[in-house]
Design a protein around this motif. Structure first.
Motif, PDB file in Angstrom:
ATOM      1  N   PRO A  20      51.833  15.399 -96.552  1.00 32.04           N
ATOM      2  CA  PRO A  20      52.637  16.558 -96.979  1.00 32.04           C
ATOM      3  C   PRO A  20      53.269  17.317 -95.813  1.00 32.04           C
ATOM      4  O   PRO A  20      54.418  17.759 -95.909  1.00 32.04           O
ATOM      5  CB  PRO A  20      51.620  17.426 -97.728  1.00 32.04           C
ATOM      6  N   THR A  21      52.546  17.469 -94.711  1.00 35.41           N
ATOM      7  CA  THR A  21      53.098  18.170 -93.550  1.00 35.41           C
ATOM      8  C   THR A  21      54.282  17.410 -92.972  1.00 35.41           C
ATOM      9  O   THR A  21      55.322  17.999 -92.648  1.00 35.41           O
ATOM     10  CB  THR A  21      52.026  18.342 -92.458  1.00 35.41           C
ATOM     11  N   THR A  22      54.139  16.092 -92.840  1.00 40.35           N
ATOM     12  CA  THR A  22      55.233  15.266 -92.323  1.00 40.35           C
ATOM     13  C   THR A  22      56.450  15.339 -93.230  1.00 40.35           C
ATOM     14  O   THR A  22      57.586  15.492 -92.753  1.00 40.35           O
ATOM     15  CB  THR A  22      54.766  13.804 -92.183  1.00 40.35           C
ATOM     16  N   LEU A  23      56.238  15.239 -94.534  1.00 36.34           N
ATOM     17  CA  LEU A  23      57.353  15.298 -95.480  1.00 36.34           C
ATOM     18  C   LEU A  23      58.004  16.677 -95.474  1.00 36.34           C
ATOM     19  O   LEU A  23      59.232  16.796 -95.590  1.00 36.34           O
ATOM     20  CB  LEU A  23      56.872  14.947 -96.882  1.00 36.34           C
ATOM     21  N   PHE A  24      57.186  17.713 -95.355  1.00 40.60           N
ATOM     22  CA  PHE A  24      57.721  19.081 -95.320  1.00 40.60           C
ATOM     23  C   PHE A  24      58.638  19.259 -94.112  1.00 40.60           C
ATOM     24  O   PHE A  24      59.756  19.780 -94.239  1.00 40.60           O
ATOM     25  CB  PHE A  24      56.571  20.087 -95.266  1.00 40.60           C
ATOM     26  N   GLY A 172      61.029  10.833 -86.330  1.00 43.83           N
ATOM     27  CA  GLY A 172      61.059  11.808 -85.250  1.00 43.83           C
ATOM     28  C   GLY A 172      60.069  12.943 -85.432  1.00 43.83           C
ATOM     29  O   GLY A 172      59.697  13.610 -84.453  1.00 43.83           O
ATOM     30  N   SER A 173      59.620  13.140 -86.666  1.00 40.44           N
ATOM     31  CA  SER A 173      58.655  14.216 -86.931  1.00 40.44           C
ATOM     32  C   SER A 173      57.341  14.009 -86.196  1.00 40.44           C
ATOM     33  O   SER A 173      56.548  14.943 -86.052  1.00 40.44           O
ATOM     34  CB  SER A 173      58.387  14.336 -88.439  1.00 40.44           C
ATOM     35  N   THR A 174      57.098  12.777 -85.709  1.00 38.34           N
ATOM     36  CA  THR A 174      55.866  12.516 -84.957  1.00 38.34           C
ATOM     37  C   THR A 174      55.823  13.331 -83.668  1.00 38.34           C
ATOM     38  O   THR A 174      54.742  13.554 -83.116  1.00 38.34           O
ATOM     39  CB  THR A 174      55.754  11.023 -84.604  1.00 38.34           C
ATOM     40  N   PHE A 185      50.953  11.335 -87.127  1.00 41.07           N
ATOM     41  CA  PHE A 185      50.612  10.774 -85.822  1.00 41.07           C
ATOM     42  C   PHE A 185      49.478  11.548 -85.161  1.00 41.07           C
ATOM     43  O   PHE A 185      48.546  10.956 -84.597  1.00 41.07           O
ATOM     44  CB  PHE A 185      51.848  10.768 -84.921  1.00 41.07           C
ATOM     45  N   ALA A 186      49.556  12.879 -85.230  1.00 43.32           N
ATOM     46  CA  ALA A 186      48.494  13.703 -84.639  1.00 43.32           C
ATOM     47  C   ALA A 186      47.172  13.462 -85.362  1.00 43.32           C
ATOM     48  O   ALA A 186      46.111  13.399 -84.735  1.00 43.32           O
ATOM     49  CB  ALA A 186      48.876  15.178 -84.717  1.00 43.32           C
TER      50      ALA A 186
END
Length: 236
Positions: A20-24, A172-174, A185-186
């Motif tokens: 959810p954080t990555t998608l947000f 790129g959100s990584t 990734f984190a």
């Protein structure tokens, strides 16, 4: 090195909480970047004095510098500006009260706006200018013609590039992990650090990213099919 398939599954399940954080981050950055990018594209297309030159310089600079640079500049530079401004007006607000994810969203929106402005601009240029002139001839204003005639066609032409930009921002959100945002990734690094099985954790992360990418591609393909239904038999 011995591969541990069981830990890949364990890591996969653990990483789902970070999806959810990555998608947000991805969705908000792309949507905000699309809005700002559309404005930038219009400034350049209509050659608004001064503003078009600023927009061109902005796009050139952002596209010419790495995404990580934007993130670090915002992360280290924006707090200093905020604290200085707050102190000058006597406010007790400090940048430490801002969540880390906000800095990532601002930086990624800046990056997305520059790239998406080119996507939008190319889409708008693909629409025959005669259609805009025809709209003017029947009494439409430019905003009406853009909204009802030009933008829908430009969106259809730009859809493949928009999809690529969305996928690029997903990957790129990584980079958000560099400012302590726990995305996929984190989370993989955190899970792997418990027993140093980084390879398995990264495989699990790769599987999740691949799955999300396929999902985006399928959604885009469905939208493209629906758009093509309206294009069949239309006036060229």
């Amino acid at each position: 090195m011995k591969l541990d398939p069981a830990f890949i599954w364990t890591a996969f399940v653990s990483l789902l909480s970070a999806v959810p954080t990555t998608l947000f981050i991805t969705v908000v950055s792309v949507l905000a970047g699309f809005v700002f990018g559309t404005g930038i594209a219009l400034l350049r297309l209509y050659r608004v004095p001064v503003l078009s030159q600023i927009a061109t310089g902005y796009v050139t600079f952002i596209r010419g510098t790495p995404m990580l640079t934007h993130l670090l500049l915002i992360y280290f530079g924006l707090p200093a500006i905020i604290d200085s401004a707050a102190k000058s007006i006597g406010s007790s607000f400090r940048s430490v009260e801002i969540p880390y994810i906000a800095f990532a969203l601002i930086a990624f929106t800046i990056t997305a706006s520059a790239y998406l402005s080119e996507v939008v601009r190319s889409g708008l240029l693909s629409v025959n200018r005669g259609q805009l002139e025809a709209a003017h001839s029947i009494g439409m204003t430019t905003p009406q013609a853009l909204r009802r005639i030009v933008f829908p066609q430009a969106f259809a032409a730009s859809l493949p590039n928009l999809t690529n930009s969305l996928i690029g921002m997903l990957h790129g959100s990584t980079l958000a992990f560099t400012v302590s945002v726990v995305e996929i990734f984190a989370k993989a690094q955190i899970v792997a650090s418990t027993n140093w099985k980084f390879f398995e954790a990264y495989i699990a992360a790769a599987i999740i990213f691949w799955g999300l990418t396929v999902l985006i591609e399928q959604i885009a393909a469905r939208i493209e099919r629906r758009i093509n239904v309206y294009n069949r038999g239309g006036v060229a």
